[in-house]
Design a protein around this motif. Structure first.
Motif, PDB file in Angstrom:
ATOM      1  N   LYS A   6       0.821  -1.209   0.000  1.00 21.66           N
ATOM      2  CA  LYS A   6       0.000   0.000   0.000  1.00 21.66           C
ATOM      3  C   LYS A   6       0.855   1.260   0.000  1.00 21.66           C
ATOM      4  CE  LYS A   6      -3.621  -2.498  -0.038  1.00 21.66           C
ATOM      5  NZ  LYS A   6      -2.852  -3.695  -0.417  1.00 21.66           N
ATOM      6  N   CYS A   9       1.549   2.447  -3.381  1.00 21.84           N
ATOM      7  CA  CYS A   9       0.389   3.046  -4.039  1.00 21.84           C
ATOM      8  C   CYS A   9       0.109   4.450  -3.525  1.00 21.84           C
ATOM      9  CB  CYS A   9      -0.830   2.151  -3.832  1.00 21.84           C
ATOM     10  SG  CYS A   9      -0.581   0.459  -4.415  1.00 21.84           S
ATOM     11  N   VAL A  10       0.229   4.631  -2.226  1.00 20.40           N
ATOM     12  CA  VAL A  10      -0.001   5.966  -1.655  1.00 20.40           C
ATOM     13  C   VAL A  10       0.996   6.953  -2.237  1.00 20.40           C
ATOM     14  CG1 VAL A  10      -0.194   7.313   0.443  1.00 20.40           C
ATOM     15  CG2 VAL A  10      -0.689   4.895   0.506  1.00 20.40           C
ATOM     16  N   GLY A  13       0.292   7.680  -5.776  1.00 20.88           N
ATOM     17  CA  GLY A  13      -0.898   8.526  -5.832  1.00 20.88           C
ATOM     18  C   GLY A  13      -0.561   9.981  -5.587  1.00 20.88           C
ATOM     19  N   LEU A  14       0.259  10.217  -4.589  1.00 24.55           N
ATOM     20  CA  LEU A  14       0.657  11.597  -4.289  1.00 24.55           C
ATOM     21  C   LEU A  14       1.510  12.163  -5.416  1.00 24.55           C
ATOM     22  CD1 LEU A  14       1.435  11.254  -0.476  1.00 24.55           C
ATOM     23  CD2 LEU A  14      -0.440  12.553  -1.511  1.00 24.55           C
ATOM     24  N   SER A  16       1.329  11.415  -8.441  1.00 20.43           N
ATOM     25  CA  SER A  16       0.515  11.620  -9.641  1.00 20.43           C
ATOM     26  C   SER A  16      -0.092  13.022  -9.647  1.00 20.43           C
ATOM     27  CB  SER A  16      -0.588  10.565  -9.726  1.00 20.43           C
ATOM     28  OG  SER A  16      -1.660  10.874  -8.849  1.00 20.43           O
ATOM     29  N   ARG A  83      -3.024   3.266 -11.829  1.00 21.78           N
ATOM     30  CA  ARG A  83      -4.374   3.128 -12.371  1.00 21.78           C
ATOM     31  C   ARG A  83      -4.869   1.694 -12.266  1.00 21.78           C
ATOM     32  NH1 ARG A  83      -3.232   7.427 -16.201  1.00 21.78           N
ATOM     33  NH2 ARG A  83      -2.179   5.899 -17.527  1.00 21.78           N
ATOM     34  N   TRP A  85      -4.007  -0.455  -9.982  1.00 21.46           N
ATOM     35  CA  TRP A  85      -4.360  -0.700  -8.578  1.00 21.46           C
ATOM     36  C   TRP A  85      -5.731  -0.111  -8.242  1.00 21.46           C
ATOM     37  CZ3 TRP A  85      -4.443   3.112  -4.465  1.00 21.46           C
ATOM     38  CH2 TRP A  85      -4.745   2.556  -3.223  1.00 21.46           C
ATOM     39  N   LEU A  86      -5.999   1.044  -8.823  1.00 26.02           N
ATOM     40  CA  LEU A  86      -7.273   1.720  -8.537  1.00 26.02           C
ATOM     41  C   LEU A  86      -8.478   0.944  -9.073  1.00 26.02           C
ATOM     42  CD1 LEU A  86      -6.239   5.434  -9.150  1.00 26.02           C
ATOM     43  CD2 LEU A  86      -6.928   4.430  -6.976  1.00 26.02           C
TER      44      LEU A  86
END
Lengths: 182, 182
Positions: A6, A9-10, A13-14, A16, A83, A85-86
């Motif tokens: 995770k 991914c976090v 994400g940030l 991105s 994407r 993962w989302l």
DNA sequence: CTTACCATGTAAGGCGTTACATGATTCA
DNA sequence: TGAATCATGTAACGCCTTACATGGTAAG
């Protein structure tokens, strides 16, 4: 794509949203994400190195500032990874409230102790709620500036809703214990 | 008494109500505690051995049943340890919702994906809420039978309050995304 | 007789925190 | 000049989950 860490991914994400240093990532976590996620430097920095070595992010030294900054950016592949993962269903939503644990075993102590835990919990929530309300106001005002704000606002609304429910519960719980107790 | 392993405290708390086997402890966790705490066999059994070696619990073999049961009981010292822990302020209440994480980065995907995560979350909550409501009914009816029920009921009420708040949020969030999206 | 459940445990490995270690810069 | 904040990283260690390994019993 099944067992993603995770933390990766976090961070992706940030990244991105914008380029960031490890220090800034930690700050984002401690402000905007802390209501539903957290991480320490000890996991962020190694994860960043790892993301770079896997080609999901790149690192470059900051030339403008005088500080020894390492700026990280997401790569095309990193975007794809994020994407992907989302789209995968959520694996686990986890809640670990020590307060409820201590309350559950409240019978081993006096009612007073249980009330103390409830009040401490209440105070913590009362202290944090204003920040969420402020964030909601700000986000509502600049909703059109950035499409990402919409999703940020949703998580803030989640926090407000639940915190308000917590406070209602605190009131009821205190009343219940004081009426039935002693 | 500062750095207690929570698993020890949970087990002692359960044993303070009644004698239990490791298997039964796991079952209690999966039913009554699961809304705010969880643990696996891989942590329960080693913790039990540890508690015995520290004199906080005792173990005896079951003679009545045909099964090879190891029954654990709390000791006087275990009770003291538990009560001591209950008086110490709560260290941390933690929430880790992957759903909110995926939602926060929702801008990277289509609105449809965000809606999917919200709906999945909603369904999960809608499925679990009835159990909490049923537990509330049962506990209210037999509140006087056991003083511990009072505290159990409080944690159930917490679950109900927050789950209802979650559902309200889901409704609002879906509406918000469908109105603003696309 | 076979499925579901009861029942206990270990080993490997993952994930993350805390504490340590270091140093620059900004601001009062 | 001293405190706060910016900034990066490592090492040790703790805690837990997953997967493995094994077998008994109850109920249909």
């Amino acid at each position: 794509m099944a067992n993603e860490r995770k933390i990766d991914c976090v961070i992706l994400g940030l990244l991105s949203h914008e380029e960031l240093t490890g220090y800034e990532i930690k700050k984002r976590m401690d402000t905007t994400l802390k209501y539903f996620w957290s991480a320490s430097y000890g996991s962020i920095y190694p994860a960043l190195s790892d993301l770079v070595s896997r080609g999901l992010a790149t690192k470059r030294e900051d030339t403008e500032s005088k500080r020894n900054k390492q700026i990280y950016s997401i790569t095309e592949e990193g975007c794809r990874y994020l994407r992907e993962w989302l789209t995968v269903p959520v694996e686990k939503d986890e809640l670990r409230y020590e307060t409820l644990l201590k309350l559950f075993f409240g019978n081993e102590q006096e009612t007073k102790q249980a009330l103390t835990h409830i009040k401490a919990f209440e105070e913590k929530i009362e202290k944090e709620l204003p920040y969420l309300l402020e964030a909601e106001k700000v986000l509502k005002a600049c909703l059109n500036e950035d499409a990402a704000h919409k999703y940020y606002l949703l998580t803030v609304k989640f926090g407000i809703k639940t915190y308000q429910a917590y406070l209602e519960w605190c009131e009821e719980a205190k009343k219940f214990l004081m009426d039935s107790g002693a």
